[in-house]
Enzyme design. Structure first.
Site, PDB file in Angstrom:
ATOM      1  N   LYS A 133       6.989 -12.324  45.479  1.00  0.00           N
ATOM      2  CA  LYS A 133       5.850 -12.787  44.673  1.00  0.00           C
ATOM      3  C   LYS A 133       6.283 -13.408  43.354  1.00  0.00           C
ATOM      4  CE  LYS A 133       2.101 -10.329  46.741  1.00  0.00           C
ATOM      5  NZ  LYS A 133       0.810  -9.711  46.600  1.00  0.00           N
TER       6      LYS A 133
ATOM      7  N   LYS B  57      -3.427 -12.595  52.896  1.00  0.00           N
ATOM      8  CA  LYS B  57      -4.724 -13.083  52.407  1.00  0.00           C
ATOM      9  C   LYS B  57      -4.578 -13.979  51.186  1.00  0.00           C
ATOM     10  CE  LYS B  57      -5.838  -8.502  50.952  1.00  0.00           C
ATOM     11  NZ  LYS B  57      -4.884  -8.059  49.940  1.00  0.00           N
TER      12      LYS B  57
ATOM     13  N   LYS C 249       4.793 -13.234  56.759  1.00  0.00           N
ATOM     14  CA  LYS C 249       3.680 -12.390  57.234  1.00  0.00           C
ATOM     15  C   LYS C 249       2.342 -13.044  56.917  1.00  0.00           C
ATOM     16  CE  LYS C 249       2.436  -9.355  53.494  1.00  0.00           C
ATOM     17  NZ  LYS C 249       1.416  -8.395  53.281  1.00  0.00           N
TER      18      LYS C 249
END
Ligand code: ATP
Ligand code: LTN
Length: 329
Positions: free
Chosen positions: A111, A195, A192
């Site tokens: 991230k 969302k 992966k």
């Protein structure tokens, strides 16, 4: 009765990955365990969130829990920020966590990659997660594969605290599905399904309309072969779609292989879409009813009350062991 705790971030529209990797196990576990299922709003703000969207998504995740079959009379469903002990215990644990172990966390590396400015909250994220789990002395934590490393760190922090200040925290176990622990993106099977991916074609949202599901699955990337065969190393795309199929049709991977033997991908993808739609449609109808009824606020208030009763005791015990002078009643 063993205690179960888990949480999902209100950081976007929940995906089929969240459903298969996490929520389905929440529903399964609630009958034989004492369960706590949170909406982890304080984790969601480790990346920028629009305030109105955060509020809406928090309610939406709670409603999706209920629509998926979580019974608020059995499990406590609540918002993390409604139980202030999480943040407080999180701070206590930041003083026990090491920079080096936080730097090794792959979710942090993913991230923060390529960003100029990285929030300190993103860095200490796993410490707050440890507090979430340990404050309830949870035995089992149902999560997808990507959270395994955070669970390891939670176990290390619990053991470190217990070693230094005396037995206070239960060492939790991860509870990860055998198939479907890591549903991959539809456009890139090396990542992966997530969302917060900016490309909506990469995921199936639980609330996607049937035609949208059909469209996204018909365009999902596959290899140039024809064999519907489960082989994650060599055929990651079709293997990923097969995992989704297995969950939505309640079939084994072997049964799927033999059903589509010699048939190519076209029919398989069409059938897959119908199986996914048949899982999502009833859930979506239930979701709309729940949102309309406005009952989610009552559910969250009751859940927070039940959670608070457990959390405040553990926090008090931990503070006392660490040497805080507790206020006299
Ligand atoms: P974000 O993209 O905002 O980081 P996310 O989609 O990864 O979010 P989380 O809120 O981080 O979702 O995860 C909630 C739960 O769903 C966790 O237990 C996580 O392991 C599980 N999960 C998330 N994505 C997947 C996936 N693709 N396959 C299986 N489980 C998943
Ligand atoms: N880190 C998790 C969300 C999360 C969680 C938790 C999961 C926060 N606190 C406690 C299980 C238990 C994630 O990113 N999926």
């Amino acid at each position: 009765m063993k205690r179960v705790l888990s949480g999902i971030q209100p950081s976007g529209q929940l995906t089929l990955g969240n459903y298969i990797g996490a929520i389905r196990n929440f529903v399964r576990l609630q009958n034989a365990h004492e369960c706590f299922f949170m909406v982890v709003d304080m984790h969601a703000i480790t990346v920028p969130q629009e305030p109105a969207a955060l509020r809406e998504q928090t309610e939406a995740v709670a409603a999706l829990y209920i629509a998926s079959g979580i019974d608020p009379d059995k499990a406590a469903v609540f918002a993390q920020s409604h139980v202030p002990g999480h943040a407080e215990l999180g701070w206590l644990f930041t003083t026990l966590a090491h920079m080096g172990e936080l730097e090794r966390m792959t979710q942090f590396k993913d991230k923060s990659a390529g960003k100029d400015s990285i929030g300190a909250g993103l860095f200490v994220y796993p410490v707050l997660m440890a507090a979430d789990i340990l404050i309830y002395n949870a035995d089992l934590v149902p999560v997808g594969e990507d959270q395994k490393q955070h669970l390891e760190m939670t176990r290390d922090l619990a053991a470190r605290f217990n070693g230094r200040f005396g037995e206070c925290f239960t060492i939790p176990e991860p509870y990860i599905p055998k198939v479907g622990a890591r549903i991959m993106s539809l456009d890139d099977a090396s990542r992966k399904m997530s969302k917060s991916n900016p490309n909506p074609a990469s995921y199936i949202a639980i609330m996607d309309e049937p035609d949208m599901v059909r469209k996204k699955l018909s365009r999902a990337v596959t290899d140039s072969g024809r064999a519907v065969k489960y082989d994650p190393a060599n055929k990651p795309e079709i293997s990923n779609l097969m995992s989704i199929y297995a969950h939505c049709a309640d079939m084994t991977l072997e049964e799927i292989e033999s059903r589509y033997e010699g048939q190519g991908y076209g029919g398989f993808k069409k059938d897959l879409a119908e199986h996914v739609v048949s899982v999502l449609e009833p859930l979506q109808a239930k979701y709309r009813d729940i949102r309309q009824s406005g009952e989610i606020h009552r559910v969250l208030a009751e859940g927070a009350e039940r959670a608070e009763a457990v959390a405040s005791q553990t926090l008090r015990d931990a503070k006392e062991r660490m040497g805080f002078l507790l206020p006299k009643p």
